[in-house]
Design a protein around this motif. Structure first.
Motif, PDB file in Angstrom:
ATOM      1  N   ALA A   1       4.531   3.023  -7.221  1.00 40.16           N
ATOM      2  CA  ALA A   1       3.578   2.460  -8.187  1.00 40.16           C
ATOM      3  C   ALA A   1       4.006   1.077  -8.674  1.00 40.16           C
ATOM      4  CB  ALA A   1       3.414   3.413  -9.362  1.00 40.16           C
ATOM      5  N   TRP A   2       5.320   0.855  -8.874  1.00 41.60           N
ATOM      6  CA  TRP A   2       5.759  -0.440  -9.383  1.00 41.60           C
ATOM      7  C   TRP A   2       5.520  -1.549  -8.375  1.00 41.60           C
ATOM      8  CZ3 TRP A   2       9.436  -3.330  -6.933  1.00 41.60           C
ATOM      9  CH2 TRP A   2      10.229  -2.668  -6.005  1.00 41.60           C
ATOM     10  N   LYS A   3       5.475  -1.224  -7.077  1.00 39.66           N
ATOM     11  CA  LYS A   3       5.206  -2.243  -6.051  1.00 39.66           C
ATOM     12  C   LYS A   3       3.804  -2.812  -6.199  1.00 39.66           C
ATOM     13  CE  LYS A   3       8.421  -2.501  -2.615  1.00 39.66           C
ATOM     14  NZ  LYS A   3       8.827  -3.665  -1.906  1.00 39.66           N
ATOM     15  N   TRP A   4       2.874  -2.009  -6.729  1.00 42.89           N
ATOM     16  CA  TRP A   4       1.510  -2.495  -6.920  1.00 42.89           C
ATOM     17  C   TRP A   4       1.458  -3.584  -7.978  1.00 42.89           C
ATOM     18  CZ3 TRP A   4      -2.134  -1.990  -3.531  1.00 42.89           C
ATOM     19  CH2 TRP A   4      -2.067  -0.923  -2.629  1.00 42.89           C
ATOM     20  N   LEU A   5       2.464  -3.636  -8.839  1.00 44.10           N
ATOM     21  CA  LEU A   5       2.515  -4.705  -9.828  1.00 44.10           C
ATOM     22  C   LEU A   5       3.011  -6.012  -9.225  1.00 44.10           C
ATOM     23  CD1 LEU A   5       3.848  -2.799 -12.955  1.00 44.10           C
ATOM     24  CD2 LEU A   5       1.515  -3.575 -12.487  1.00 44.10           C
TER      25      LEU A   5
ATOM     26  N   GLN B   1       2.645  -4.598   3.607  1.00 41.61           N
ATOM     27  CA  GLN B   1       2.297  -3.642   4.659  1.00 41.61           C
ATOM     28  C   GLN B   1       2.299  -4.353   6.005  1.00 41.61           C
ATOM     29  OE1 GLN B   1      -1.317  -1.518   3.835  1.00 41.61           O
ATOM     30  NE2 GLN B   1      -0.433  -0.434   2.106  1.00 41.61           N
ATOM     31  N   GLU B   2       2.679  -3.638   7.043  1.00 44.99           N
ATOM     32  CA  GLU B   2       2.747  -4.226   8.378  1.00 44.99           C
ATOM     33  C   GLU B   2       1.347  -4.470   8.924  1.00 44.99           C
ATOM     34  OE1 GLU B   2       4.213  -2.869  12.761  1.00 44.99           O
ATOM     35  OE2 GLU B   2       5.573  -2.467  11.081  1.00 44.99           O
ATOM     36  N   ALA B   3       1.144  -5.655   9.463  1.00 52.62           N
ATOM     37  CA  ALA B   3      -0.148  -6.011  10.050  1.00 52.62           C
ATOM     38  C   ALA B   3      -0.316  -5.314  11.397  1.00 52.62           C
ATOM     39  CB  ALA B   3      -0.241  -7.512  10.232  1.00 52.62           C
TER      40      ALA B   3
ATOM     41  N   PRO C   1       0.020 -10.417  -5.255  1.00 49.12           N
ATOM     42  CA  PRO C   1      -0.507 -11.737  -5.594  1.00 49.12           C
ATOM     43  C   PRO C   1      -1.613 -11.732  -6.652  1.00 49.12           C
ATOM     44  CG  PRO C   1      -0.126 -11.595  -3.249  1.00 49.12           C
ATOM     45  CD  PRO C   1       0.102 -10.215  -3.805  1.00 49.12           C
ATOM     46  N   PRO C   2      -2.575 -10.796  -6.619  1.00 44.48           N
ATOM     47  CA  PRO C   2      -3.588 -10.832  -7.680  1.00 44.48           C
ATOM     48  C   PRO C   2      -3.002 -10.616  -9.078  1.00 44.48           C
ATOM     49  CG  PRO C   2      -4.347  -9.467  -5.858  1.00 44.48           C
ATOM     50  CD  PRO C   2      -2.901  -9.787  -5.600  1.00 44.48           C
ATOM     51  N   VAL C   3      -1.950  -9.834  -9.176  1.00 46.75           N
ATOM     52  CA  VAL C   3      -1.307  -9.604 -10.474  1.00 46.75           C
ATOM     53  C   VAL C   3      -0.626 -10.891 -10.945  1.00 46.75           C
ATOM     54  CG1 VAL C   3       0.453  -8.262 -11.708  1.00 46.75           C
ATOM     55  CG2 VAL C   3      -1.045  -7.135 -10.038  1.00 46.75           C
ATOM     56  N   TRP C   4       0.052 -11.584 -10.020  1.00 44.28           N
ATOM     57  CA  TRP C   4       0.672 -12.869 -10.356  1.00 44.28           C
ATOM     58  C   TRP C   4      -0.397 -13.875 -10.769  1.00 44.28           C
ATOM     59  CZ3 TRP C   4       5.681 -13.862 -11.132  1.00 44.28           C
ATOM     60  CH2 TRP C   4       6.611 -12.948 -10.637  1.00 44.28           C
TER      61      TRP C   4
END
Length: 152
Positions: free
Chosen positions: A3-7, A72-74, A10-13
């Motif tokens: 969950a902390w990775k979702w923070l 995430q891996e492309a 880029p949109p959060v920044w």
């Protein structure tokens, strides 16, 4: 993904930088200004251009059936559409949106947030993403880097 990775996205920044710029424009102007109607117009154009870049890039990534989520891996190396002009059109769009709102809000002191935001995006996201693409797509990614700039 924890969950902390979702923070750490880029949109959060971007939202964080926008909140700082807005607060600065409302509570700490120090009497500084950029110039009224023309800056509002330019700010609106930049926000619109940023949103257009985001839409074009997301469309192209979805069309190629690869992830738009950092960390995430492309599945595919996207080099077509807007990606033929910039390796990172979403991040260019984010920077344009931030710049546009800073101008629109007349947030002179927040102009410093733009290079800071770009530095954060490059170090936290672009470099790690490109390292992953370089490992996965090797020669194809090297050719892409030779013909397409990182930003614009």
């Amino acid at each position: 993904m924890p969950a902390w990775k979702w923070l750490d996205m880029p949109p959060v920044w971007l939202v964080g930088a926008l909140v700082l710029a807005w607060c600065q424009s409302r509570f700490l102007t120090l009497g500084l200004g950029l110039g009224g109607v023309w800056m509002d117009f330019l700010g609106g154009l930049l926000v619109g251009a940023g949103l257009l870049l985001l839409a074009l890039a997301i469309y192209e990534m979805r069309r190629q059936r690869t992830t738009v989520i950092p960390h995430q891996e492309a599945d595919h190396l996207v080099t077509t559409g807007i990606f033929s002009r910039s390796r990172n059109p979403i991040y260019v769009g984010d920077a344009l949106i931030l710049t546009g709102f800073v101008l629109y809000w007349d947030a002179v002191l927040s102009l410093i947030l733009i290079p800071i935001f770009i530095w954060v995006i490059e170090t936290r996201f672009i470099i790690p993403e490109e390292d992953g693409l370089r490992r996965k797509f090797r020669a194809e990614f090297a050719r892409y880097c030779q013909k397409t700039r990182r930003w614009v």
